[in-house]
Design a protein around this motif. Structure first.
Motif, PDB file in Angstrom:
ATOM      1  N   SER A 124      -9.877  -0.676   3.228  1.00 46.95           N
ATOM      2  CA  SER A 124      -9.625   0.582   2.521  1.00 46.95           C
ATOM      3  C   SER A 124      -8.332   0.525   1.709  1.00 46.95           C
ATOM      4  O   SER A 124      -8.138   1.339   0.801  1.00 46.95           O
ATOM      5  CB  SER A 124      -9.563   1.747   3.516  1.00 46.95           C
ATOM      6  OG  SER A 124      -8.383   1.692   4.306  1.00 46.95           O
ATOM      7  N   PRO A 127      -8.788  -1.343  -2.786  1.00 46.48           N
ATOM      8  CA  PRO A 127      -9.907  -0.884  -3.622  1.00 46.48           C
ATOM      9  C   PRO A 127     -10.087  -1.720  -4.887  1.00 46.48           C
ATOM     10  O   PRO A 127     -11.128  -1.619  -5.543  1.00 46.48           O
ATOM     11  CB  PRO A 127      -9.511   0.555  -3.967  1.00 46.48           C
ATOM     12  CG  PRO A 127      -8.014   0.568  -3.885  1.00 46.48           C
ATOM     13  CD  PRO A 127      -7.683  -0.370  -2.762  1.00 46.48           C
ATOM     14  N   GLU A 128      -9.082  -2.531  -5.243  1.00 48.08           N
ATOM     15  CA  GLU A 128      -9.186  -3.336  -6.461  1.00 48.08           C
ATOM     16  C   GLU A 128     -10.223  -4.447  -6.342  1.00 48.08           C
ATOM     17  O   GLU A 128     -10.623  -5.040  -7.351  1.00 48.08           O
ATOM     18  CB  GLU A 128      -7.820  -3.931  -6.835  1.00 48.08           C
ATOM     19  CG  GLU A 128      -7.249  -4.951  -5.865  1.00 48.08           C
ATOM     20  CD  GLU A 128      -6.333  -4.352  -4.813  1.00 48.08           C
ATOM     21  OE1 GLU A 128      -5.340  -5.001  -4.444  1.00 48.08           O
ATOM     22  OE2 GLU A 128      -6.624  -3.219  -4.361  1.00 48.08           O
ATOM     23  N   TYR A 129     -10.654  -4.728  -5.099  1.00 44.51           N
ATOM     24  CA  TYR A 129     -11.640  -5.792  -4.908  1.00 44.51           C
ATOM     25  C   TYR A 129     -13.019  -5.164  -4.693  1.00 44.51           C
ATOM     26  O   TYR A 129     -13.346  -4.706  -3.594  1.00 44.51           O
ATOM     27  CB  TYR A 129     -11.263  -6.669  -3.719  1.00 44.51           C
ATOM     28  CG  TYR A 129      -9.908  -7.327  -3.871  1.00 44.51           C
ATOM     29  CD1 TYR A 129      -9.635  -8.159  -4.957  1.00 44.51           C
ATOM     30  CD2 TYR A 129      -8.891  -7.108  -2.942  1.00 44.51           C
ATOM     31  CE1 TYR A 129      -8.395  -8.755  -5.115  1.00 44.51           C
ATOM     32  CE2 TYR A 129      -7.650  -7.704  -3.085  1.00 44.51           C
ATOM     33  CZ  TYR A 129      -7.410  -8.524  -4.177  1.00 44.51           C
ATOM     34  OH  TYR A 129      -6.176  -9.115  -4.332  1.00 44.51           O
ATOM     35  N   SER A 130     -13.807  -5.150  -5.743  1.00 43.42           N
ATOM     36  CA  SER A 130     -15.141  -4.549  -5.650  1.00 43.42           C
ATOM     37  C   SER A 130     -16.108  -5.448  -4.899  1.00 43.42           C
ATOM     38  O   SER A 130     -17.125  -4.984  -4.376  1.00 43.42           O
ATOM     39  CB  SER A 130     -15.688  -4.253  -7.051  1.00 43.42           C
ATOM     40  OG  SER A 130     -15.735  -5.446  -7.825  1.00 43.42           O
ATOM     41  N   SER A 131     -15.790  -6.738  -4.849  1.00 40.45           N
ATOM     42  CA  SER A 131     -16.653  -7.684  -4.156  1.00 40.45           C
ATOM     43  C   SER A 131     -15.804  -8.567  -3.250  1.00 40.45           C
ATOM     44  O   SER A 131     -14.889  -9.250  -3.716  1.00 40.45           O
ATOM     45  CB  SER A 131     -17.414  -8.549  -5.169  1.00 40.45           C
ATOM     46  OG  SER A 131     -18.184  -9.535  -4.509  1.00 40.45           O
ATOM     47  N   LYS A 174      -7.077 -11.928  -1.767  1.00 45.40           N
ATOM     48  CA  LYS A 174      -8.538 -12.014  -1.703  1.00 45.40           C
ATOM     49  C   LYS A 174      -8.983 -13.217  -0.870  1.00 45.40           C
ATOM     50  O   LYS A 174     -10.013 -13.165  -0.186  1.00 45.40           O
ATOM     51  CB  LYS A 174      -9.138 -12.086  -3.107  1.00 45.40           C
ATOM     52  CG  LYS A 174     -10.658 -11.854  -3.114  1.00 45.40           C
ATOM     53  CD  LYS A 174     -11.190 -11.669  -4.510  1.00 45.40           C
ATOM     54  CE  LYS A 174     -12.656 -11.233  -4.476  1.00 45.40           C
ATOM     55  NZ  LYS A 174     -13.525 -12.161  -3.727  1.00 45.40           N
TER      56      LYS A 174
END
Length: 369
Positions: A124, A127-131, A174
């Motif tokens: 949570s 949010p910058e990582y959509s995948s 990431k």
């Protein structure tokens, strides 16, 4: 005779009152940029024993790579020794002691309202990582407490993973988020430097500030710590797994903050409940370290027993921040004491762990008698 006993009782009362007042005053004391100084004997430490120990250190007879040794007791700096070419005036590498301070910063963020609780889910905050790769329900369930106690469920089974992460040229946040899950969070413990590095990005996203600026404003500045220096991990985020540098006397301030239950000069930098949770056993570490076969783990703090005869029993009387090459902060509430050791990068693994033995074999006996 009655007059004698009355007089004796009166002076005994005054002595006990003065001792009680002295203890209370030590609890109210906080250092400014510098610590107040005292002779060891005045704070209940056997000066001969501690000076003999320092002589052995200086002669290189029991620990050659040592660079500094300090003791703060009752709010007084009673030992402040440096060795070799190090003079204590420049920030020293902390290595994984950084992790304990990173966990502390999470507590500060909760106190400041940037983070609501340790139950918030890790993903949570990003949010910058959509995948995110290897996404499953285990990864969705991973929360902040799982990260702080290194029970992430990730298959981070050795620090060779850290070497790969440190060499990774891309987005290291990431990289950790993408890492494969082995089991559900909260069950299995792996020492995980990656999750500590991820907390640097989490703090930045939660606070809306660069992590190093957040640390300086809300932790270091109130404690008048100006020596903080960081090694960088990725995209302006400091290496919160092992990249912090502090002077040894400032390391002692971190320990003192925990001795004072997160309070500094009347201001709560850390929630008091956080200090208790951070230094409570969440995990039992079963591998042998420096002759201790059962350490415990809190919120990125190691925990162990004060009783040498019971060193193999699970206990939380000493809180320990431990870093590669032998960087240590020991917090010992029973004696109102913080002990700091730093070592050079030439330390072998055996030498790296030696300060634990030095604490039990030399420092504590000087306090206990």
């Amino acid at each position: 005779m009655k007059s004698f006993y009355q007089t004796f009782g009166f002076y005994l009362f005054l002595l006990l009152l003065s001792l009680k007042t002295a203890v209370a005053q030590s609890k109210d004391y906080y250092p400014d940029e510098k610590w107040r100084v005292s002779a060891p004997e005045a704070q209940g430490i056997n000066s001969k024993k501690i000076n003999d120990f320092i002589s052995l250190l200086r002669a290189g007879r029991i620990q050659k790579p040592i660079t500094s040794f300090a003791i703060v007791k009752n709010g007084y700096l009673v030992v402040d020794e440096t060795f070799g070419n190090y003079n204590g005036n420049t920030p020293h590498t902390l290595q994984s002691v950084t992790k304990s301070i990173t966990a502390t910063l999470v507590g500060v963020a909760i106190e400041q309202g940037f983070i609501q609780s340790t139950e918030q889910k890790i993903i949570s905050f990003f949010p910058e990582y959509s995948s995110i790769a290897n996404m499953d329900n285990h990864k969705r369930d991973l929360d902040l407490e799982d990260a702080l106690t290194m029970r992430t469920g990730q298959a981070w089974t050795g620090e060779s993973h850290l070497d790969a992460l440190n060499r990774y040229p891309g987005d290291r946040m990431k990289y950790v988020l993408d890492y494969k899950m082995e089991t559900s969070p909260g069950k299995k413990w792996y020492y995980n430097s990656g999750i500590a590095i991820l907390l640097g990005g989490l703090l930045q996203n939660a606070s809306g500030m660069y992590t190093q600026e957040f640390a300086q404003k809300y932790l270091f500045d109130p404690m008048q710590i100006s020596s903080a220096n960081w090694r960088w991990s990725h995209r302006g985020i400091p290496h919160t797994g092992g990249g912090l540098f502090l002077k040894p006397k400032d390391m002692a301030k971190i320990g003192y903050l925990y001795l004072r239950n997160g309070n500094w000069k009347g201001k709560q930098l850390l929630p008091e409940w956080w200090v208790k949770k951070a230094t409570t056993r969440h995990v039992t570490y079963t591998e042998d370290i420096a002759g201790i076969s059962q350490l415990s783990y809190g919120y990125m703090w190691w925990l162990m027993s004060l009783d040498k005869k019971a060193r193999n029993q699970v206990s939380t009387e000493i809180f320990m921040a431990y870093g590669h090459w032998g960087q240590f902060i020991f917090i010992i509430p029973r004696y109102d004491m913080v002990v700091v050791f730093t070592n050079s990068s030439s330390a072998s693994y055996a030498e790296e762990l030696k300060p634990i033995s030095l604490l039990f074999d030399y420092v504590l006996p000087a306090v206990e008698g």
